[in-house]
Scaffold this active site. Structure first.
Site, PDB file in Angstrom:
ATOM      1  CG  ASN A  17      -0.257  -0.116   2.793  1.00 36.77           C
ATOM      2  OD1 ASN A  17       1.069   0.189   2.805  1.00 36.77           O
ATOM      3  ND2 ASN A  17      -0.760   0.306   3.406  1.00 36.77           N
ATOM      4  CB  CYS A  18       4.460   1.887   0.099  1.00 33.45           C
ATOM      5  SG  CYS A  18       5.878   3.250  -0.579  1.00 33.45           S
ATOM      6  CG  ASP A  19       0.717   6.592  -1.805  1.00 30.17           C
ATOM      7  OD1 ASP A  19      -0.098   5.602  -2.176  1.00 30.17           O
ATOM      8  OD2 ASP A  19       0.591   8.121  -0.843  1.00 30.17           O
ATOM      9  CE  LYS A  77      -1.139   1.323  -2.958  1.00 29.55           C
ATOM     10  NZ  LYS A  77      -2.191   2.374  -2.451  1.00 29.55           N
TER      11      LYS A  77
END
Length: 121
Positions: A10-12, A15
């Protein structure tokens, strides 16, 4: 060749790296170290190449949440112990290209690395 991308799902930044790799049709395996953990030997290899101070994410909320005694007088051994205990302290993503690693996601670094590996990109 399949490359390996390390990070947290879920780390930007992870991603962004995954979207870029997918858009370039570059095969990779994803290793979520918040679920799968990370081995000390892997951290030691990365530290030897990049330096522990690059791998330890001192800007993270996880690092700031550590008590002062844990944040002070850091060296490679203590940093690795912290990252093993709390993988969220590892800067992300880390892309293992086999012969070297890229820490963090910078579009220009990824593009340059893959252009050197595959001139048609």
């Amino acid at each position: 060749m399949a490359y390996r991308l390390y990070g947290i799902k879920n780390c930007d930044s992870v991603k962004k790296a995954r979207r870029w790799l997918d858009a370039q049709a570059i095969p990779y395996q994803f290793h979520d170290y918040s679920i799968e953990g990370i081995e000390a030997a892997q951290l030691e290899r990365w530290c030897a190449e990049q330096g522990w101070n690059i791998l330890l994410n001192k800007m993270s909320t996880s690092f700031r949440a550590l008590d002062l005694a844990q944040r002070e007088h850091l060296d490679q051994e203590r940093a690795i112990a912290l990252m093993l205990h709390q993988p969220k302290l590892i800067k992300r993503p880390i892309l293992d290209l086999g012969h070297k690693t890229l820490v963090g996601f910078k579009l220009e670094d990824y593009a340059a690395a893959f252009k050197a590996l595959t001139p048609s990109l």
